[in-house]
Design a protein around this motif. Structure first.
Motif, PDB file in Angstrom:
ATOM      1  N   ARG A   1       6.216  -2.502  -1.472  1.00  0.00           N
ATOM      2  CA  ARG A   1       5.149  -3.182  -0.735  1.00  0.00           C
ATOM      3  C   ARG A   1       4.831  -4.493  -1.448  1.00  0.00           C
ATOM      4  O   ARG A   1       4.713  -4.555  -2.674  1.00  0.00           O
ATOM      5  CB  ARG A   1       3.913  -2.289  -0.700  1.00  0.00           C
ATOM      6  CG  ARG A   1       2.702  -2.888   0.028  1.00  0.00           C
ATOM      7  CD  ARG A   1       2.884  -2.807   1.526  1.00  0.00           C
ATOM      8  NE  ARG A   1       1.720  -3.330   2.235  1.00  0.00           N
ATOM      9  CZ  ARG A   1       0.631  -2.624   2.505  1.00  0.00           C
ATOM     10  NH1 ARG A   1       0.528  -1.362   2.096  1.00  0.00           N
ATOM     11  NH2 ARG A   1      -0.363  -3.169   3.187  1.00  0.00           N
ATOM     12  N   ALA A   2       4.669  -5.563  -0.683  1.00  0.00           N
ATOM     13  CA  ALA A   2       4.416  -6.872  -1.284  1.00  0.00           C
ATOM     14  C   ALA A   2       3.585  -7.732  -0.349  1.00  0.00           C
ATOM     15  O   ALA A   2       3.716  -7.646   0.876  1.00  0.00           O
ATOM     16  CB  ALA A   2       5.737  -7.576  -1.604  1.00  0.00           C
ATOM     17  N   LEU A   3       2.726  -8.555  -0.924  1.00  0.00           N
ATOM     18  CA  LEU A   3       2.014  -9.589  -0.181  1.00  0.00           C
ATOM     19  C   LEU A   3       2.450 -10.936  -0.720  1.00  0.00           C
ATOM     20  O   LEU A   3       2.619 -11.109  -1.938  1.00  0.00           O
ATOM     21  CB  LEU A   3       0.499  -9.437  -0.314  1.00  0.00           C
ATOM     22  CG  LEU A   3      -0.128  -8.320   0.523  1.00  0.00           C
ATOM     23  CD1 LEU A   3      -0.150  -7.022  -0.255  1.00  0.00           C
ATOM     24  CD2 LEU A   3      -1.536  -8.694   0.964  1.00  0.00           C
TER      25      LEU A   3
ATOM     26  N   GLU B   1      -6.570  -7.392  -1.137  1.00  0.00           N
ATOM     27  CA  GLU B   1      -5.908  -6.139  -1.480  1.00  0.00           C
ATOM     28  C   GLU B   1      -5.183  -5.626  -0.233  1.00  0.00           C
ATOM     29  O   GLU B   1      -5.630  -5.862   0.891  1.00  0.00           O
ATOM     30  CB  GLU B   1      -6.928  -5.101  -1.945  1.00  0.00           C
ATOM     31  CG  GLU B   1      -7.582  -5.436  -3.262  1.00  0.00           C
ATOM     32  CD  GLU B   1      -6.567  -5.482  -4.395  1.00  0.00           C
ATOM     33  OE1 GLU B   1      -5.777  -4.525  -4.523  1.00  0.00           O
ATOM     34  OE2 GLU B   1      -6.560  -6.480  -5.138  1.00  0.00           O
ATOM     35  N   PRO B   2      -4.064  -4.942  -0.392  1.00  0.00           N
ATOM     36  CA  PRO B   2      -3.346  -4.462   0.798  1.00  0.00           C
ATOM     37  C   PRO B   2      -4.105  -3.366   1.518  1.00  0.00           C
ATOM     38  O   PRO B   2      -4.783  -2.544   0.898  1.00  0.00           O
ATOM     39  CB  PRO B   2      -2.030  -3.939   0.211  1.00  0.00           C
ATOM     40  CG  PRO B   2      -2.354  -3.597  -1.196  1.00  0.00           C
ATOM     41  CD  PRO B   2      -3.369  -4.600  -1.645  1.00  0.00           C
ATOM     42  N   MET B   3      -3.985  -3.346   2.842  1.00  0.00           N
ATOM     43  CA  MET B   3      -4.488  -2.223   3.618  1.00  0.00           C
ATOM     44  C   MET B   3      -3.550  -1.043   3.377  1.00  0.00           C
ATOM     45  O   MET B   3      -2.328  -1.222   3.252  1.00  0.00           O
ATOM     46  CB  MET B   3      -4.543  -2.577   5.103  1.00  0.00           C
ATOM     47  CG  MET B   3      -5.274  -1.560   5.952  1.00  0.00           C
ATOM     48  SD  MET B   3      -5.664  -2.215   7.595  1.00  0.00           S
ATOM     49  CE  MET B   3      -6.322  -0.756   8.392  1.00  0.00           C
ATOM     50  N   LEU B   4      -4.091   0.171   3.304  1.00  0.00           N
ATOM     51  CA  LEU B   4      -3.321   1.325   2.866  1.00  0.00           C
ATOM     52  C   LEU B   4      -3.150   2.346   3.983  1.00  0.00           C
ATOM     53  O   LEU B   4      -3.734   2.218   5.059  1.00  0.00           O
ATOM     54  CB  LEU B   4      -4.016   1.972   1.662  1.00  0.00           C
ATOM     55  CG  LEU B   4      -4.250   1.047   0.465  1.00  0.00           C
ATOM     56  CD1 LEU B   4      -5.061   1.741  -0.608  1.00  0.00           C
ATOM     57  CD2 LEU B   4      -2.933   0.523  -0.096  1.00  0.00           C
TER      58      LEU B   4
ATOM     59  N   ARG C   1      -7.732   2.964   3.717  1.00  0.00           N
ATOM     60  CA  ARG C   1      -6.633   3.760   4.276  1.00  0.00           C
ATOM     61  C   ARG C   1      -6.840   3.941   5.779  1.00  0.00           C
ATOM     62  O   ARG C   1      -7.193   5.025   6.252  1.00  0.00           O
ATOM     63  CB  ARG C   1      -6.540   5.106   3.560  1.00  0.00           C
ATOM     64  CG  ARG C   1      -6.148   4.972   2.092  1.00  0.00           C
ATOM     65  CD  ARG C   1      -5.871   6.310   1.437  1.00  0.00           C
ATOM     66  NE  ARG C   1      -5.485   6.127   0.044  1.00  0.00           N
ATOM     67  CZ  ARG C   1      -4.255   5.852  -0.375  1.00  0.00           C
ATOM     68  NH1 ARG C   1      -3.287   5.732   0.515  1.00  0.00           N
ATOM     69  NH2 ARG C   1      -3.990   5.685  -1.655  1.00  0.00           N
ATOM     70  N   GLY C   2      -6.636   2.869   6.503  1.00  0.00           N
ATOM     71  CA  GLY C   2      -6.847   2.886   7.943  1.00  0.00           C
ATOM     72  C   GLY C   2      -5.583   3.104   8.748  1.00  0.00           C
ATOM     73  O   GLY C   2      -5.654   3.480   9.924  1.00  0.00           O
ATOM     74  N   TRP C   3      -4.419   2.836   8.154  1.00  0.00           N
ATOM     75  CA  TRP C   3      -3.158   3.096   8.828  1.00  0.00           C
ATOM     76  C   TRP C   3      -2.733   4.533   8.552  1.00  0.00           C
ATOM     77  O   TRP C   3      -3.168   5.155   7.581  1.00  0.00           O
ATOM     78  CB  TRP C   3      -2.088   2.129   8.335  1.00  0.00           C
ATOM     79  CG  TRP C   3      -2.353   0.701   8.669  1.00  0.00           C
ATOM     80  CD1 TRP C   3      -3.144   0.219   9.668  1.00  0.00           C
ATOM     81  CD2 TRP C   3      -1.839  -0.444   7.974  1.00  0.00           C
ATOM     82  NE1 TRP C   3      -3.151  -1.161   9.653  1.00  0.00           N
ATOM     83  CE2 TRP C   3      -2.353  -1.597   8.636  1.00  0.00           C
ATOM     84  CE3 TRP C   3      -0.990  -0.625   6.893  1.00  0.00           C
ATOM     85  CZ2 TRP C   3      -2.051  -2.894   8.226  1.00  0.00           C
ATOM     86  CZ3 TRP C   3      -0.683  -1.913   6.476  1.00  0.00           C
ATOM     87  CH2 TRP C   3      -1.204  -3.038   7.138  1.00  0.00           C
ATOM     88  N   GLN C   4      -1.855   5.056   9.398  1.00  0.00           N
ATOM     89  CA  GLN C   4      -1.361   6.416   9.231  1.00  0.00           C
ATOM     90  C   GLN C   4       0.146   6.400   8.987  1.00  0.00           C
ATOM     91  O   GLN C   4       0.854   5.576   9.561  1.00  0.00           O
ATOM     92  CB  GLN C   4      -1.699   7.259  10.464  1.00  0.00           C
ATOM     93  CG  GLN C   4      -3.188   7.393  10.686  1.00  0.00           C
ATOM     94  CD  GLN C   4      -3.525   8.306  11.848  1.00  0.00           C
ATOM     95  OE1 GLN C   4      -2.661   8.718  12.615  1.00  0.00           O
ATOM     96  NE2 GLN C   4      -4.793   8.624  11.991  1.00  0.00           N
TER      97      GLN C   4
ATOM     98  N   ALA D   1       8.479  -8.580   7.071  1.00  0.00           N
ATOM     99  CA  ALA D   1       7.071  -8.884   7.344  1.00  0.00           C
ATOM    100  C   ALA D   1       6.531  -8.006   8.460  1.00  0.00           C
ATOM    101  O   ALA D   1       7.125  -7.933   9.540  1.00  0.00           O
ATOM    102  CB  ALA D   1       6.926 -10.355   7.717  1.00  0.00           C
ATOM    103  N   PHE D   2       5.406  -7.326   8.197  1.00  0.00           N
ATOM    104  CA  PHE D   2       4.792  -6.521   9.256  1.00  0.00           C
ATOM    105  C   PHE D   2       3.343  -6.924   9.546  1.00  0.00           C
ATOM    106  O   PHE D   2       2.710  -6.347  10.418  1.00  0.00           O
ATOM    107  CB  PHE D   2       4.881  -5.024   8.968  1.00  0.00           C
ATOM    108  CG  PHE D   2       4.388  -4.569   7.620  1.00  0.00           C
ATOM    109  CD1 PHE D   2       3.050  -4.692   7.253  1.00  0.00           C
ATOM    110  CD2 PHE D   2       5.267  -3.975   6.721  1.00  0.00           C
ATOM    111  CE1 PHE D   2       2.599  -4.245   6.030  1.00  0.00           C
ATOM    112  CE2 PHE D   2       4.822  -3.522   5.487  1.00  0.00           C
ATOM    113  CZ  PHE D   2       3.485  -3.659   5.146  1.00  0.00           C
ATOM    114  N   ASP D   3       2.820  -7.923   8.827  1.00  0.00           N
ATOM    115  CA  ASP D   3       1.460  -8.371   9.123  1.00  0.00           C
ATOM    116  C   ASP D   3       1.266  -9.788   8.587  1.00  0.00           C
ATOM    117  O   ASP D   3       1.983 -10.228   7.681  1.00  0.00           O
ATOM    118  CB  ASP D   3       0.418  -7.436   8.491  1.00  0.00           C
ATOM    119  CG  ASP D   3      -0.783  -7.204   9.394  1.00  0.00           C
ATOM    120  OD1 ASP D   3      -1.240  -8.184  10.041  1.00  0.00           O
ATOM    121  OD2 ASP D   3      -1.254  -6.063   9.490  1.00  0.00           O
TER     122      ASP D   3
END
Length: 319
Positions: free
Chosen positions: A32-34, A6-9, A190-193, A114-116
């Protein structure tokens, strides 16, 4: 068998300060896409779990450039001829398949920013800290010499660079995402801001939804250079006290309202919204973000600030 996580939020924050131990990335106006490629099988999944590979054949074909058994997290975007992100073209492509999707890919090609990296050549990288994942992602782009549809998302630990990114609203950048350098990739957490660029501006009330005694939302417009009153967007739901206070300042339209015969849809739905037309005379101040559709309308609801009875419609910004 390995599957996409699942994506990190993100969680919204009110300030755009880049703190020590954090990195910043531009926030893109896209989907948003993986994506994963494994023995030639390509999976392109939306944040909500929808499979999108058939709608974006150029992305699926471009996966041949990646190392096998690799998965990326990022944003699907489409640029227009002026170099601005166009969310409408991107959204239009979602429903296309087969020959229609192939034609759209030629006319309005999508890119994967791509960011990760969550898997690299068979190794699950979600436990790696962000700084290590970022270095690995940059190495993939450099060593593979990736070309379109792949775009490497910028990343910085410099506060001045973040401030510069926040001036990119004209091309469709929505703000900045902050990521802790030592944090692993945590699926569904939800670890990113996220800081979204917003501005305060004025518009003219042309209609409202809800009861006349306490309108629920306001439909807003602006006059263009030819004097035509154009719809630009709608507010979020008003507080009950705000709607009640506004009721006495909104006067039902007389004959000849410029929006007579128009229909408006509820947010995220094709359902027709029931509205009451009013004389376009009350100016209000609202908070908006930078996302626009192809016509220049606000793509997200505006936040109520206050009525501006001291201003005339001619004082509001032009369409």
């Amino acid at each position: 068998m390995w599957t996409l996580p699942e994506p990190m939020l993100t969680v919204a924050v009110p300030a755009c300060d880049l703190r020590p131990g954090w990195a910043g990335e531009p926030k893109w106006d896209g989907f948003r896409a993986l994506l994963s490629v494994d023995a030639g099988r390509v999976v392109l999944r939306s944040r909500r779990g929808s499979e999108m590979a058939l709608a974006f054949p150029e992305i699926a074909a471009g996966a041949a450039q990646l190392p096998d058994a690799t998965a990326l997290d990022g944003e699907l975007v489409v640029w227009d001829a002026a170099g601005r992100l166009t969310f409408e073209r991107l959204q239009d492509r979602l429903a296309r398949r087969g020959a229609g999707a192939a034609r759209a890919a030629g006319e309005w090609p999508a890119h994967f920013v791509a960011f990760d990296v969550v898997r690299l050549s068979g190794t699950d990288t979600t436990s790696w800290p962000y700084r290590q994942r970022r270095a690995a992602l940059e190495s993939v782009f450099a060593e593979r010499r990736l070309t379109a549809p792949w775009v490497l998302c910028p990343s910085t630990t410099e506060a001045e660079t973040v401030r510069e990114w926040l001036t990119w609203a004209s091309v469709g950048m929505e703000g900045v995402v902050f990521k802790r350098l030592d944090e692993p990739y945590r699926p569904a957490v939800r670890g990113w801001q996220k800081y979204k660029t917003r501005e305060t501006t004025e518009a003219v009330v042309g209609a409202f939804s809800g009861p006349a005694a306490a309108p629920r939302t306001l439909l807003l417009g602006r006059y263009d250079d030819e004097g035509h009153f154009q719809y630009i967007g709608r507010t979020t739901t008003l507080a009950g006290a705000t709607g009640t206070a506004l009721a006495g300042q909104l006067h039902r339209s007389r004959r000849g309202h410029p929006w007579t015969g128009w229909s408006f849809s509820a947010w995220g739905s094709s359902e027709k919204l029931s509205v009451t037309l009013v004389e376009p005379e009350l100016v209000v101040e609202v908070g908006i973000d930078v996302a626009r559709d192809a016509s220049g309308r606000w793509r997200h609801a505006a936040r109520w600030h206050r009525a501006r009875p001291d201003l005339s419609p001619a004082d509001a910004p032009r369409w």
